[in-house]
Design a protein around this motif. Structure first.
Motif, short mmCIF file in Angstrom:
data_model
loop_
_atom_site.label_atom_id
_atom_site.label_comp_id
_atom_site.label_asym_id
_atom_site.label_seq_id
_atom_site.Cartn_x
_atom_site.Cartn_y
_atom_site.Cartn_z
N LEU A 32 0.85 -1.19 0.00
CA LEU A 32 0.00 0.00 0.00
C LEU A 32 0.88 1.23 0.00
O LEU A 32 1.76 1.37 0.84
N VAL A 33 0.67 2.13 -0.96
CA VAL A 33 1.47 3.35 -1.01
C VAL A 33 0.58 4.55 -0.70
O VAL A 33 -0.48 4.71 -1.30
N LEU A 34 1.02 5.38 0.27
CA LEU A 34 0.35 6.65 0.54
C LEU A 34 1.14 7.72 -0.18
O LEU A 34 2.33 7.89 0.07
N VAL A 35 0.47 8.42 -1.10
CA VAL A 35 1.20 9.41 -1.88
C VAL A 35 0.46 10.74 -1.81
O VAL A 35 -0.77 10.77 -1.71
N GLY A 36 1.22 11.82 -1.84
CA GLY A 36 0.62 13.15 -1.80
C GLY A 36 1.70 14.18 -1.60
O GLY A 36 2.82 13.82 -1.23
N PRO A 37 1.39 15.45 -1.84
CA PRO A 37 2.42 16.48 -1.67
C PRO A 37 2.82 16.59 -0.20
O PRO A 37 2.10 16.12 0.67
N SER A 38 3.98 17.19 0.08
CA SER A 38 4.43 17.16 1.47
C SER A 38 3.55 18.06 2.32
O SER A 38 3.00 19.05 1.86
N GLY A 39 3.36 17.62 3.56
CA GLY A 39 2.45 18.32 4.47
C GLY A 39 1.03 17.82 4.40
O GLY A 39 0.15 18.36 5.07
N CYS A 40 0.78 16.77 3.61
CA CYS A 40 -0.61 16.33 3.46
C CYS A 40 -1.02 15.35 4.56
O CYS A 40 -2.18 14.99 4.65
N GLY A 41 -0.08 14.93 5.40
CA GLY A 41 -0.46 14.08 6.53
C GLY A 41 -0.05 12.63 6.38
O GLY A 41 -0.45 11.80 7.19
N LYS A 42 0.79 12.32 5.39
CA LYS A 42 1.19 10.92 5.18
C LYS A 42 1.97 10.38 6.37
O LYS A 42 1.67 9.30 6.87
N SER A 43 2.99 11.16 6.80
CA SER A 43 3.81 10.67 7.92
C SER A 43 2.98 10.55 9.18
O SER A 43 3.16 9.61 9.96
N THR A 44 2.09 11.50 9.38
CA THR A 44 1.22 11.44 10.56
C THR A 44 0.43 10.14 10.56
O THR A 44 0.36 9.44 11.57
N GLU A 196 7.35 6.51 -7.87
CA GLU A 196 7.54 5.45 -6.88
C GLU A 196 6.21 4.78 -6.56
O GLU A 196 6.12 3.55 -6.46
N ALA A 197 5.18 5.59 -6.39
CA ALA A 197 3.87 5.04 -6.06
C ALA A 197 3.40 4.10 -7.16
O ALA A 197 2.98 2.97 -6.90
N MET A 198 3.50 4.55 -8.40
CA MET A 198 3.01 3.73 -9.52
C MET A 198 3.79 2.43 -9.64
O MET A 198 3.22 1.37 -9.89
N THR A 202 0.58 -2.10 -4.94
CA THR A 202 -0.56 -2.86 -5.42
C THR A 202 -1.82 -2.01 -5.24
O THR A 202 -2.77 -2.17 -5.98
N ARG A 203 -1.79 -1.12 -4.25
CA ARG A 203 -2.87 -0.13 -4.13
C ARG A 203 -2.30 1.20 -3.69
O ARG A 203 -1.38 1.25 -2.87
N ILE A 204 -2.88 2.27 -4.22
CA ILE A 204 -2.39 3.61 -3.94
C ILE A 204 -3.47 4.41 -3.24
O ILE A 204 -4.65 4.32 -3.60
N ALA A 205 -3.07 5.17 -2.22
CA ALA A 205 -3.97 6.14 -1.61
C ALA A 205 -3.41 7.53 -1.90
O ALA A 205 -2.30 7.84 -1.49
N VAL A 206 -4.17 8.34 -2.64
CA VAL A 206 -3.70 9.68 -2.96
C VAL A 206 -4.31 10.65 -1.96
O VAL A 206 -5.53 10.71 -1.78
N MET A 207 -3.43 11.40 -1.28
CA MET A 207 -3.89 12.30 -0.22
C MET A 207 -3.52 13.73 -0.53
O MET A 207 -2.57 14.02 -1.24
N ALA A 217 -6.25 0.63 -7.25
CA ALA A 217 -5.09 0.04 -7.91
C ALA A 217 -4.40 1.11 -8.75
O ALA A 217 -5.05 2.05 -9.23
N PRO A 218 -3.08 0.99 -8.94
CA PRO A 218 -2.34 2.02 -9.67
C PRO A 218 -2.94 2.33 -11.05
O PRO A 218 -3.11 3.50 -11.39
N GLN A 219 -3.27 1.27 -11.82
CA GLN A 219 -3.76 1.52 -13.17
C GLN A 219 -5.10 2.25 -13.13
O GLN A 219 -5.36 3.13 -13.94
#
Ligand SMILES: Nc1ncnc2c1ncn2[C@@H]1O[C@H](COP(=O)(O)OP(=O)(O)O)[C@@H](O)[C@H]1O
Ligand SMILES: [Mg+2]
Lengths: 369, 307
Positions: A32-44, A196-198, A202-207, A217-219
């Motif tokens: 599972l990949v959490l992707v988003g611009p910095s400051g969007c809360g991924k690390s949190t 990297e996310a793509m 196997t699944r991406i969460a865009v935040m 799924a990426p596709q």
């Protein structure tokens, strides 16, 4: 081996709402990949999964058990940090075995595990050194080793590659993917890099801004972005979002796009005709990936192709292919041509538009139609 | 043609240009001269005096190593060295441990941290004379803590270290620790704050409890600060003069005599400049033995950073 569920998770730092109700899930063995611009809360979010941050609202469930109040050391997870977070006063060997030492694993067993991991990551020669004597890439490997040696239920990665140079990053990306294929452990991986996310997920969460925009799924995320943010964030160059107007003629519903030379292009939208009847004469954004606008020779077989003629403003050879910038609907639209393409800036050329890849967005709500 | 462009800017306008180049040197020259004369010049002068026949006034007559022999035959000098050993060990040890302990507590991000930090730092703002005088009053059996306890009705209470020749040196340790541990705390706090949060997170995922994280990972990372605090406290201990003068005056008897007070008394009240100088040279050698390796390692580290 574990499944993970994140249910309506909210995180507040005082008045600041860093996460606004996130719902995610990962099956056993998923990447599972959490992707988003910095400051969007991924690390949190990742810290909350690890148990390093408290959960304001919602639940985190691992293997069917709510772990909200379980201490990080009892969650059986291992984490790789962006700064690597190696213990500077310990040798590489001690760094890797520290977790086992804290868990009172006997010394012979620890040594054996360290050797195995060192061999896997090809850092056998570094075991006696301290982190300060290692290069960035070597530190990254040690940080990975520290996580791997634990053989945890879930691996957590917080931007593990963003401090590496471009070449090493691509290499390590492949290695992480190989490791996942080999170990089959569930991974939650945070990155701001959509490539990297793509490549890994196997699944991406865009935040963005503490909200989850799309989870899939990426596709699916690439082909059918849920809104204009996802369309613009995923893919490089990003999806073209061309302002258009829905029109209707004998052939059916179409998107009318203004070109630079004051003509109107009509792209037939026959696939989605039924749902567009009530939008006739209203504005939409037509989303087309650069590779959906190509030179006619390299069109996709079996797709709905429409040929249009357009003025080329700029060409940008990238090596493997050539990007041609067109002016469509008042924006600069990028098309991906073969590198051997003969189009010239300032000349008109023929383009094949793959309409089966087109997606439409409502310009008001920015959601996909 | 091109010479106009090529000519360096500084050579323009005769006097002004010259001044522009020379001004920094002119401004710095007096301080430079003063430093050379009053620091290094007097080091050499004192060293020479320690081999001379000086008594009440400097006397350039050569006496060879006689003053040094006299110094090392003087029982008060041995007492001073013994006291320095006690003071140095306890003062450095206690101030460091206490400073580290306070810094660790403050590092838990408690409320009112700024206020507490200031309270601990204030003693450092006082001169040793003030510290010594205040502690002299507090420790005086007829005025301070003992009197207070007696007034409260605890008449059996006894705390007379300051007038007890066996214990008086420990009152110097107490006052010194009180004065300096806040400063040591501030140094450690800065160091603790610089530790990457992710290291602590990594260690707690690795299963280490908070006390263990401190002992096994964070304290070892404070190595450079241990070193700096050792150097700062060490040279304060060796130089300590005003604190002892204000607190005990070197007494009772010569129970709290330190090399610095010994030197002062030999030179200015016992008319023995040569022996006083000899003890000063010994102190310089001791300080140098601490400072030179420290400066050397610091400078080397800085070069490493620049590279
Ligand atoms: N301890 C904290 N206190 C207050 N705000 C925080 C704290 N940690 C993170 N934030 C805020 O939460 C948001 C998300 O941060 P983070 O999860 O680090 O983002 P990302 O990892 O996606 O770059 C940011 O706006 C950040 O300022
Ligand atoms: Mg982050």
């Amino acid at each position: 081996m574990a499944s993970l569920e994140v249910e309506n998770v909210v995180k507040r730092f005082g008045p600041v709402e860093a996460l606004k109700g996130i719902n995610l899930s990962a099956d056993d063995g998923e990447f599972l990949v959490l992707v988003g611009p910095s400051g969007c809360g991924k690390s949190t979010l990742l810290n909350m999964i690890a148990g390093l941050d408290s959960i304001t609202e919602g639940r985190i469930i691992i293997d069917g058990q709510v772990v909200n109040d379980v201490h990080p050391k009892d969650r059986d997870m291992a984490m790789v940090f962006q700064s690597y977070a190696l213990y500077p006063n310990m040798t590489v060997e001690r760094n890797i075995s520290f977790g086992m030492e804290m868990r009172k694993v006997p010394k012979p067993e620890r040594d054996k595990a360290v050797m195995e991991v060192a061999k896997l990551l090809q850092i056998e020669g570094l075991l006696k050194r301290r982190p300060g004597q290692l290069s960035g890439g070597q530190r990254q490997r040690v940080a990975m080793g520290r996580a791997l040696v634990r053989n945890p239920k879930i691996f957590l990665f917080d931007e593990p590659l963003s401090n590496l140079d471009a070449k090493l990053r691509v290499e390590m990306r492949t290695e992480i993917k190989k490791l996942h294929q080999r170990l089959g452990t569930t991974i939650v991986y945070v990155t701001h890099d959509q490539i990297e996310a793509m490549t890994l997920a196997t699944r991406i969460a865009v935040m963005q801004n503490g909200e989850l925009h799309q989870f899939g799924a990426p596709q699916e995320i690439y082909d059918r972005p849920a809104n204009t943010f996802v369309a613009g964030f995923m893919g490089s160059p990003p999806m073209n979002l061309i302002p258009a107007r829905i029109g209707k003629n004998g052939a059916g519903v179409n998107a009318e796009i203004a070109t630079a030379d004051e003509r109107t292009l009509r792209l037939q939208l026959n696939g989605q005709a039924a749902s567009l009847e009530n939008r006739v004469n209203s504005e939409v954004l037509v989303g087309l990936r650069p590779e959906a606008i190509t030179d006619p020779e390299s069109r996709d077989a079996g797709a709905i192709i429409q040929e249009v003629e357009c003025l080329v403003e700029v060409t940008e050879p990238t090596g493997p292919d050539m990007l041609a910038v067109l002016r469509l609907g008042g924006i600069e639209a990028v098309s991906r041509m073969r590198s051997s393409s003969r189009v010239r800036p300032g000349e008109r050329a023929k383009f094949a538009v793959n309409m089966s890849k087109a997606v439409l967005f409502d310009p008001e709500t920015e959601q996909r139609i | 043609m091109s010479s106009i462009i090529d000519r360096p800017a500084a050579t323009r306008g005769g006097v002004l240009g010259w001044l522009q180049v020379q001004l920094p040197k002119i401004v710095l020259a007096p301080t430079c001269v003063i430093t050379i004369v009053f620091v290094y010049g007097f080091i050499l002068w004192t060293t020479y005096l320690s081999f001379s026949r000086s008594r009440m006034f400097p006397n350039l007559g050569w006496a060879g190593t006689k003053p040094h022999e006299n110094l090392w035959a003087n029982p008060v000098w041995y007492k001073a060295l013994e006291n320095l050993a006690i003071l140095g060990t306890l003062y450095i040890g206690i101030a460091t441990v206490l400073g580290l302990f306070l810094a660790t507590l403050l590092d838990q991000r408690i409320r009112q941290e700024g206020f507490i930090r200031t309270i601990y730092l204030y003693p450092m703002a006082l001169s040793f004379i003030v510290t010594g005088t205040v502690w002299k009053w507090m420790l005086n059996p007829g005025l301070g803590i003992e009197k207070l306890m007696h007034d409260f009705g605890w008449t059996g209470f006894q705390f007379d270290w300051i007038v007890n020749s066996d214990m008086a040196i420990y009152t110097v340790v107490m006052a010194g620790v009180w004065q300096s541990s806040g400063f040591v705390m501030a140094m450690f706090l800065a160091g603790l704050r610089a530790v990457d949060d992710e290291i602590i997170k990594a260690a707690s995922i690795d299963g280490a409890s908070l006390p263990r994280i401190y002992v096994r990972i964070i304290f070892p990372m404070m190595r450079p600060i241990f070193l700096s605090s050792f150097v700062v406290l060490g040279h304060l201990a060796i130089k300590s003069f005003d604190l002892v003068i204000a607190l005990t005056g070197g007494g009772p008897g010569f129970a709290t005599e330190l090399p610095a007070t010994f030197m002062y008394k030999q030179t200015f009240t016992r008319n023995n400049i040569a022996v006083g100088s000899a003890s000063a040279v010994m102190m310089l050698v001791t300080v140098a033995a601490i400072m030179v390796p420290y400066l050397y390692s610091e400078l080397r580290a800085q070069k490493g950073v620049q590279r």
